[in-house]
Design an enzyme around this catalytic site. Structure first.
Site, PDB file in Angstrom:
ATOM      1  N   HIS A 145       0.822  -1.226   0.000  1.00 27.15           N
ATOM      2  CA  HIS A 145       0.000   0.000   0.000  1.00 27.15           C
ATOM      3  C   HIS A 145       0.851   1.269   0.000  1.00 27.15           C
ATOM      4  CE1 HIS A 145      -3.506  -2.422   0.472  1.00 27.15           C
ATOM      5  NE2 HIS A 145      -3.164  -2.882   1.669  1.00 27.15           N
ATOM      6  N   HIS A 182      -6.337  -7.199  -0.074  1.00 24.31           N
ATOM      7  CA  HIS A 182      -6.516  -5.778  -0.375  1.00 24.31           C
ATOM      8  C   HIS A 182      -5.868  -5.430  -1.717  1.00 24.31           C
ATOM      9  CE1 HIS A 182      -6.564  -6.046   4.108  1.00 24.31           C
ATOM     10  NE2 HIS A 182      -7.618  -5.252   3.941  1.00 24.31           N
TER      11      HIS A 182
END
Ligand code: Q9C
Ligand code: ZN
Length: 737
Positions: A145, A182
Site C-alpha cells: 500500500h 486488499h
C-alpha cells in the site's frame, strides 16, 4: 534473455526472516492492532514444526540503502520515517500516525521497514543471480500500500515495488502477483504505464466499498500507454470466496496471461488475509490452496519466484498457509484438494468483466467470441436485453472519494471477531489441518526398468546425463530377465498408489495406455488419463471399449493430438447403461461414453489446426486443469510417448501442472522429457507463444461448450462486447492520505 542469467543455478529455496527488529515493531496504543509481531512468530513456528526451515537456504536480512529506497520513494518520505527512529515520545508517534490511513509508528518502525525492503531486494537479487532457485521473505512490515511519499495500510516502504524496479533495472520482465485480499494500489501506481512489469491483483472490492475502496481497483483499469493491458484487477464483489474461485481466476486469467507475457522473474505480494478465518478478508481460501497457487506460478520464468509476505491476520490460518506456500517452493507436490466446484456467480461475472476489458490486449482471450452491442445497450441498463450467451460488462462504483486532509483514528481500526466466531474458525481450521494429507512418500520417484537384453522398447530412452543424475536414489522396479514392459508399468503404478514413491516414470515408446488404465482402475476410484500425442495422424485408441470402468469408479481420458482433443468419460452410470440403444449395448461392459464424448478431430479434421504451444497453453489452462480439479483424481497417468525436441518444453509444463493433482501421484509413461518436473525441477520456458491459431481456438471453444454441460467447472464461454470498455486511467493519482 538467457545471457542475463547465470549458467549454473542453485536448486535451493532461499528463506529470509528476522527475529529481532521485525518482532519489535508494534502498535503501542492499540493492543488489538492486527499487524503484530505474533504474525511472524506463528509463521516461523509452523515452518519449524513442518521441518521446512532446515530444508531452506537461509539468506541474511539487511537494511535497504537510501539509494535503493530512492528508486521509488521520495527523499521527504525517507526523512519523515527516519525522524521516528528511536523516538521515545509515544504521543508524538501517535500524533504522526494519525496523519496516515491505518499506520502506526514505533521507535523501531523505521529500522524494521528498512530491513523488510532490504531483505526483499536481497531475495530478488539471489533469485536472479541463481544463488537460489526461488525463495520466501517472511517479513514485516508489509509494503504494497505504500506510495512514493505515502504511508498507508500498515505499509511504509513498498518492498515488492522496489524489488520489481530492481529486476527491471537489470533488464528483466517482471510479473507481480498480488494475492493479498486488499488492492495493492501502491504497486499498481508504480507500474501503471510501465511495459516492463505486469501487475495482477485479486482483491476484495465490493464495488469500491471495501478498503482502500479506490476507483482504480476496478477491472477496467488495465494500464496505460506502453503498460496498456499489463495491469490486471480482479475485484471480488462479495465475501466468502473459496478455493474454486481463486483457482478459476488462476486458470482462466492469470496463467494464460502470464504464459503470454513470459516474465523473466515472478514476485508474489503474498498476503494471507483471504485465508479462511481472517477477519479482514472474510474469505475462505484453504491453506492447501496457497500451495496450489504457488505451484502453478513455479512453472513460469524457469521457476524464478520470490514470495514476499504482506498481510494475513488470523494467526493460525496465516501460519498454515504461509508454511504450505514455502513447502510448495521446496518442490513438494501440493496437498490434494477436495473436488472443486465451479466459481460462484459473482466471480464468473468478474472474470467476464476482466475478459471484456482485456480481450484486445491478449491473444488467448480471442477464445471468447464477441457480439456487437446494440446502440444504447450494455454498460448499465437501458437498451435491448442481452441474449443468454452475451455478457454485458458493467461498472458500478459505490466507493467514496478519498477525504482531503483527513486525520485517521489510531485505535480500533481493526475488525475484531467474537469469541464464538474465533472458536468456529479454529475448529474448522483444525479439521482442515487434520484432513490435509502432508505425508510425503519416502522416495520421490519410482522408475520402471526393462531388462537390458530386450532390443528396442525401453533401453536408451533415458538419454541425457543430467537426467540420469537426477534419478539417483530413485526406486527401481521391473526389469527382471523375463519381465515385459507392462509388468514395469503395473509395478510403478502400485508403488505410487501405495505411497512408496511420490511419482512414477516408465520409459516406453509404444505404451499400452488402456492396459495401464485398467490396472489403475482396479486399485483406485478416480483416474485421469492424459494421452498427449504429437502426431496429427495418430488415431486415439477407443478408450471406452478398452477400459471397463468399475461401477464405483470415475475415469476421464483426455486425448490430445496434433489435430485436436477429445474427452472421454468412462464414468459408469447404471441409468445410462439402461438407456443405451440396443445396438450399442452389447459392445459395452462399461457405460457413459455416449454421454460425454467430443470427437473434435472427426468434427473438424482441418490439417492446419495444430497444437502449438499458444493453443496448448489455452487447452491446458481452460480445459485440462479445470476438468482435472473437478474430477479430483487419485492418480494421474500421462502418456507422452516420443516427444519431439520442439515439444519437450511443453511436455515439461504439462507434467508440472499435472503434479498438482492427486498429491503428486502422477505416473508418466513415455519420454524422459517429462522427468525434470517429475522430480520437482521447474519446467524450462516455452518458446515465444505467438498469436494462437483461430482454428485451434475454435476447436477448443467447441470442446468447452460441449463438455461444459457435464463439467460445470469449465467456462461458460459467453460472448463479450466487440467494443470493449476503454482501458481508463484511474481517477485519482493524488496522494491518498
Ligand atoms: N477503516 C495489509 O493487509 N484497514 N494492509 C483500514 C479503515 C486497513 C491492510 C480500515 C487494512 C490494511 C498489508
Ligand atoms: Zn491485506
Amino acid at each position: 534473455m538467457d545471457d542475463l542469467f547465470p549458467a549454473v543455478r542453485s536448486v535451493a529455496t532461499g528463506l529470509l526472516y528476522d527475529e529481532e527488529l521485525m518482532l519489535q515493531h508494534r502498535c503501542l496504543w492499540d493492543p488489538e492492532f492486527e499487524e503484530c509481531p505474533e504474525r511472524l512468530r506463528s509463521v516461523l513456528e509452523r515452518c519449524r514444526e513442518l521441518g521446512l526451515m532446515e530444508r531452506c537456504e537461509r539468506l541474511p536480512c539487511r537494511p535497504a540503502t537510501e539509494a535503493e529506497l530512492l528508486m521509488f520513494h521520495t527523499q521527504s518520505h525517507l526523512s519523515t520515517a527516519a525522524g521516528t527512529s528511536g523516538c521515545r515520545d509515544v504521543e508524538a508517534l501517535q500524533q504522526l500516525s494519525s496523519k496516515y490511513d491505518t499506520v502506526f509508528f514505533h521507535p523501531s518502525t523505521y529500522k524494521a521497514a528498512l530491513l523488510s525492503a532490504g531483505s526483499t531486494l536481497s531475495l530478488v537479487d539471489a533469485v536472479i543471480d541463481g544463488t537460489v532457485r526461488n525463495g520466501m521473505a517472511i517479513i514485516r512490515p508489509p509494503g504494497h500500500h505504500a506510495g512514493p511519499s505515502e504511508f498507508n495500510g500498515y505499509c511504509y516502504f513498498n518492498n515488492v515495488a522496489l524489488a520489481a524496479l530492481r529486476a527491471a533495472q537489470r533488464r528483466l520482465k517482471v510479473l507481480i502477483v498480488d494475492w493479498d485480499v486488499h488492492h495493492g494500489q501502491g504497486t499498481q501506481r508504480a507500474f501503471y504505464d510501465d511495459d516492463r512489469v505486469m501487475y495482477f491483483s485479486v482483491h476484495r472490492y465490493e464495488h469500491g466499498e471495501f478498503w482502500p475502496g479506490l476507483r482504480e481497483g476496478e477491472y477496467d483499469c488495465v494500464g496505460d500507454g506502453p503498460g496498456l493491458g499489463l495491469n490486471w484487477n480482479v475485484p471480488l464483489n462479495g465475501t466468502g470466496m473459496e478455493d474454486q474461485d481463486y483457482l478459476a481466476i488462476w486458470h482462466r486469467l492469470l496463467l494464460p496471461a502470464a504464459y503470454e507475457f513470459a516474465p523473466d522473474v515472478v514476485l508474489v505480494s503474498a498476503g494471507y488475509d483471504a485465508a479462511l478465518g481472517c477477519p479482514q478478508g472474510e474469505m475462505r481460501v484453504s491453506p492447501a490452496c496457497f500451495a496450489h497457487l504457488t505451484h502453478s506460478l513455479m512453472s513460469l520464468a524457469s521457476g524464478r519466484l520470490a514470495v514476499v509476505l504482506e498481510g494475513g491476520y488470523c494467526l493460525s490460518s496465516l501460519a498454515e498457509s504461509a508454511a504450505l506456500t514455502l513447502r510448495a517452493l521446496l518442490g513438494d507436490p501440493p496437498p490434494p484438494l477436495p473436488a472443486l466446484l465451479p466459481p460462484c456467480d459473482s466471480v464468473e461475472e468478474t472474470i467476464l468483466n476482466v475478459v471484456s476489458s482485456q480481450r484486445r490486449s491478449w491473444g488467448f482471450l480471442t477464445l471468447y467470441d464477441t457480439y456487437h452491442p446494440a446502440p444504447g445497450g450494455g454498460g448499465g441498463g437501458g437498451g435491448a436485453a442481452a441474449a443468454p450467451d452475451q455478457h454485458i460488462p458493467v461498472v458500478e462504483y459505490r466507493g467514496d472519494p478519498p477525504p482531503a486532509d483527513a486525520t485517521y483514528p489510531t485505535i480500533g481500526a481493526c475488525p475484531v471477531q467474537s469469541e464464538e466466531e474465533k472458536e468456529r474458525y479454529r475448529r474448522e481450521l483444525d479439521q482442515l489441518r487434520e484432513d490435509t494429507d502432508l505425508t510425503v512418500a519416502p522416495c520421490r520417484l519410482v522408475v520402471a526398468k526393462t531388462h537390458h537384453h530386450h532390443p528396442n522398447p525401453m533401453n536408451g530412452v533415458i538419454r541425457s546425463e543430467s537426467v540420469a543424475a537426477l534419478m539417483q536414489g530413485c526406486l527401481e522396479v521391473g526389469g527382471g530377465a523375463d519381465a515385459c514392459q507392462e509388468d514395469g508399468i503395473t509395478e510403478a503404478i502400485d508403488a505410487v498408489l501405495e505411497d512408496r514413491a511420490v511419482a512414477g516414470f516408465c520409459a516406453c515408446i509404444e505404451p499400452d495406455g488402456p492396459a495401464a488404465a485398467r490396472h489403475a482402475l482396479s486399485r483406485c476410484q478416480r483416474l485421469l488419463v492424459v494421452d498427449w500425442r504429437d502426431s496429427p495422424l495418430c488415431v486415439a485408441p477407443d478408450w471406452g471399449l478398452m477400459v471397463p470402468c468399475p461401477s464405483d469408479a470415475e475415469a476421464v481420458v483426455l486425448t490430445i493430438s496434433g489435430g485436436g482433443c477429445e474427452v472421454v468419460n468412462l464414468h459408469h452410470d447404471q441409468k445410462t447403461t439402461a438407456e443405451l440403444s440396443p445396438t450399442v449395448e452389447p459392445l459395452l461392459s462399461w457405460a457413459g461414453a455416449d454421454r460425454i464424448r467430443t470427437p473434435l478431430m472427426l468434427e473438424s479434421p482441418s490439417p492446419d489446426v495444430s497444437w502449438e504451444s499458444g493453443e496448448a497453453v489455452a487447452l491446458l489452462t481452460q480445459l485440462l486443469l479445470p476438468l482435472a480439479y473437478q474430477l479430483c483424481p487419485q492418480l494421474v497417468l500421462l502418456l507422452a510417448p516420443a516427444v519431439p525436441p520442439e515439444s519437450a518444453a511443453l511436455a515439461e509444463h504439462v507434467t508440472h501442472h499435472l503434479r498438482a493433482l492427486a498429491g503428486g501421484r502422477l505416473v508418466v509413461i513415455g519420454s524422459d522429457a517429462c522427468l525434470p518436473p517429475l522430480l520437482g525441477r521447474p519446467p524450462r520456458p516455452l518458446p515465444p507463444l505467438g498469436a494462437p491459431s483461430l482454428a485451434a481456438l475454435a476447436n477448443l471453444r467447441r470442446a468447452l461448450r460441449r463438455q461444459g454441460q457435464h463439467w460445470p467447472a469449465l467456462a461458460e464461454m459467453k460472448r463479450v462486447p466487440e467494443t470493449a470498455l476503454e482501458g481508463r486511467k484511474p481517477s485519482t493519482y493524488e496522494p491518498f492520505h
